[in-house]
Write an enzyme that holds these catalytic residues in place. Structure first.
Site, PDB file in Angstrom:
ATOM      1  N   GLY A  45       0.852  -1.192   0.000  1.00  0.00           N
ATOM      2  CA  GLY A  45       0.000   0.000   0.000  1.00  0.00           C
ATOM      3  C   GLY A  45       0.878   1.228   0.000  1.00  0.00           C
ATOM      4  NE  ARG A  91       1.161   7.558   8.174  1.00  0.00           N
ATOM      5  CZ  ARG A  91       2.424   7.609   8.509  1.00  0.00           C
ATOM      6  NH1 ARG A  91       3.118   8.729   8.323  1.00  0.00           N
ATOM      7  NH2 ARG A  91       3.023   6.575   9.018  1.00  0.00           N
ATOM      8  CB  CYS A 100     -10.427  22.572  19.536  1.00  0.00           C
ATOM      9  SG  CYS A 100     -10.978  23.991  18.605  1.00  0.00           S
TER      10      CYS A 100
END
Ligand code: LLP
Length: 424
Positions: free
Chosen positions: A281, A318, A353
Site C-alpha cells: 500500500g 499520522r 481544538c
C-alpha cells in the site's frame, strides 16, 4: 503547485500519476518472472481514480471491508477476480458480497470466521478459495499500533495451529484450500522480518503439501516502508521547487529498494512453485502524494513559535496518531526568492481544538510568511483514507496530476455534505 492551490483551494491532496505508475512498475519488475499478483492494499488510498489507474497497470486489490470491495466493483467488474479479502472482523454480509463477487482469495483470520465462511458458502452454493492468515510470531520494528505479526496481536491464526484448521477446511465441500497468507505490519524498513516470515510460510507450505493440500498461493502481505525523512533518502529536505518532481527523485531511497525486498521474499520460496501475492500500500502511494496547505497565521506563545495551517489532524492524522514524521516544505517560492532557513524552531499545527493537532514539532523551516503555501510530503498513503470530519471540517479535495493534466478526482466537501446523513 500554487496554480493548483489557486484553482482548487487548500487544503488539497495532490497525487502524481507518473510516480504511481513508476513505483508500481518498478515493484512489479522487481519480482521478475516469478508468477505473482500485486494486490494493492486499498486502505492506503482508496480514491477510485487511483484504483482505476492501478487496475489498468494490472494490479489486483487487497480489501478489508465490503466498502472497499464495492470500490473495486466500481473500478471494473473484472477487477473483482483479483481481490484478496483480509481482516479480523468480516461480517456475514461482507462475506456474502465477496462470495457473490467470486473473489480470488479469502484470507481467513480465525476458527470462528472459518465456520461462518463455511456456512455462508454452503448457503449460497459458491466455492470460497481460502488461505489462512497465519501469525508467524515475527517482531517487526515499527510503531506498535501498526505491528501485527506477534502472538499478542489480534491478527491471524497462530502458525502452529494452522495445519489442524487446514485439515478441517479441506473437508468442506464449498471451501477450496488454496494458499497461505501473512501480513506482519506496516512501515517496516528492514528486510529481515520479511525474510524470516516467508521462511516460516515456506515451511508451512511444505507441511501442508505433505498433508495432501494443494497450496498454490503464498500471500506475503504488505508492509514495506518508505523513507519519510529526507536524510533517510540521502538528501536534504528541499526548500523550494516543484514538489512532484521532488517526490519522483525520492522514490528509490535506501528502504525503497524493491529488488532487495523482492529477493528477501522470493528466496525462501525457491523451488516451491507457488504463485506469490503481495499487498503493498504505502510503498506505492506514499511518495506519490502531498498535502498542500496554506499558512493561516504565525503566532508566538512566550518563547514558542507556531505556524498555524489551514490543514488539520482531520485531514492528515499520522503525526497526531503515530507521532509520524513528514517533511514539510514551501510548495513554491516566487522566482528569485531565496529565503534562508530560519534559526527558530516552529511547531507546525492545524486549526483543530486539540494539542495533538500538529504536523511537526520543533521543526526548522525556511522563513515562512502568512499566506505561504506549504507541502506536507509523502502524504499519498494513509492521508485522505484516514481523513475525518472532526470539528465539522469538510474533507479536502483531491487532484491527480498526469503530465500536463490536473483532474479533480474528488471535490472538496461542502457544509451541506457534513449534515447529509442527519435528521433533526
Ligand atoms: N495487507 C494487510 C492485511 C494490511 O492490514 C495492510 C495495512 C496492508 C496489506 C498494507 O500495508 P502497507 O504496505 O501499506 O504497509 N495507518 C497506518 C498504517 C496502517 C496499516 C494497516 N494495514 C499509517 O498511517 O502508518
Amino acid at each position: 503547485m500554487s496554480r493548483l492551490a489557486a484553482r482548487f483551494s487548500t487544503p488539497l491532496y495532490v497525487y502524481s500519476a507518473a510516480t504511481i505508475r513508476d513505483r508500481f512498475r518498478a515493484f512489479d519488475a522487481a519480482f521478475g518472472d516469478l508468477p505473482h499478483t500485486i494486490c494493492y492494499s486499498i486502505k492506503a488510498n482508496s480514491s477510485l481514480s487511483i484504483l482505476r489507474l492501478l487496475s489498468k497497470l494490472g494490479a489486483g486489490f487487497d480489501v478489508v471491508s465490503g466498502g472497499e470491495l464495492e470500490r473495486v466493483r466500481r473500478v471494473h467488474r473484472h477487477a473483482l477476480a483479483n481481490v484478496v479479502f483480509s481482516g479480523v472482523g468480516k461480517t456475514a454480509a461482507e462475506i456474502d458480497a465477496a462470495l457473490r463477487a467470486r473473489i480470488l482469495l479469502f484470507n481467513v483470520e480465525s476458527e470462528s470466521e472459518l465456520a461462518l465462511l463455511t456456512s455462508r458458502a454452503a448457503r449460497l452454493k459458491k466455492t470460497a478459495r481460502i488461505a489462512l492468515r497465519v501469525n508467524p510470531h515475527v517482531p517487526a520494528e515499527t510503531h506498535p499500533y501498526i505491528s501485527t505479526g506477534l502472538r499478542e496481536h489480534k491478527f491471524g491464526i497462530p502458525i502452529e495451529d494452522a495445519p489442524a484448521l487446514y485439515a478441517r477446511a479441506a473437508r468442506e465441500k464449498f471451501l477450496q484450500v488454496a494458499g497461505v497468507s501473512v501480513h506482519i505490519g506496516s512501515q517496516i524498513t528492514s528486510l529481515e522480518p520479511f525474510a524470516l516470515t516467508v521462511e516460516r510460510l515456506a515451511e508451512l507450505v511444505r507441511t501442508l503439501r505433505s498433508n495432501g493440500h494443494r497450496i498454490i498461493y503464498v500471500d506475503a502481505g504488505g508492509g514495506l516502508g518508505i523513507a519519510y525523512k529526507a536524510e533517510d533518502c540521502g538528501q536534504q529536505a528541499v526548500s523550494a521547487g516543484e514538489v512532484s518532481k521532488e517526490a519522483d527523485s525520492r522514490a528509490y531511497g535506501a528502504v525503497d529498494d524493491f529488488r532487495s525486498y523482492a529477493g528477501a521474499v522470493q528466496r525462501p520460496l525457491r523451488g516451491l512453485n507457488v504463485h506469490l501475492i503481495l499487498e503493498p500500500g504505502r510503498v506505492l502511494l506514499g511518495p506519490a502524494g502531498v498535502l498542500l496547505t496554506r499558512v493561516l497565521y504565525l503566532k508566538r506563545n512566550g518563547d514558542k513559535r507556531f505556524v498555524v495551517l489551514d490543514a488539520g489532524m482531520n485531514d492528515l492524522i499520522r503525526p497526531a496518531l503515530y507521532n509520524a514524521y513528514h517533511e514539510i516544505v514551501p510548495a513554491k517560492l516566487p522566482a528569485g526568492d531565496q529565503r534562508s532557513t530560519s534559526a527558530d524552531l516552529f511547531d507546525i499545527v492545524g486549526p483543530v481544538c486539540e494539542t495533538g493537532d500538529f504536523f511537526a514539532r520543533d521543526r526548522r523551516l525556511p522563513q515562512v510568511a502568512e499566506g505561504d503555501l506549504l507541502a506536507v510530503l509523502d502524504a499519498g498513503a494513509y492521508g485522505m483514507s484516514l481523513a475525518s470530519n472532526y470539528n465539522s471540517r469538510p474533507r479536502p479535495a483531491e487532484v491527480l496530476v498526469d503530465g500536463a493534466r490536473s483532474s479533480l478526482v474528488r471535490r472538496r466537501e461542502t457544509a451541506a455534505d457534513l449534515v447529509r446523513c442527519e435528521r433533526t
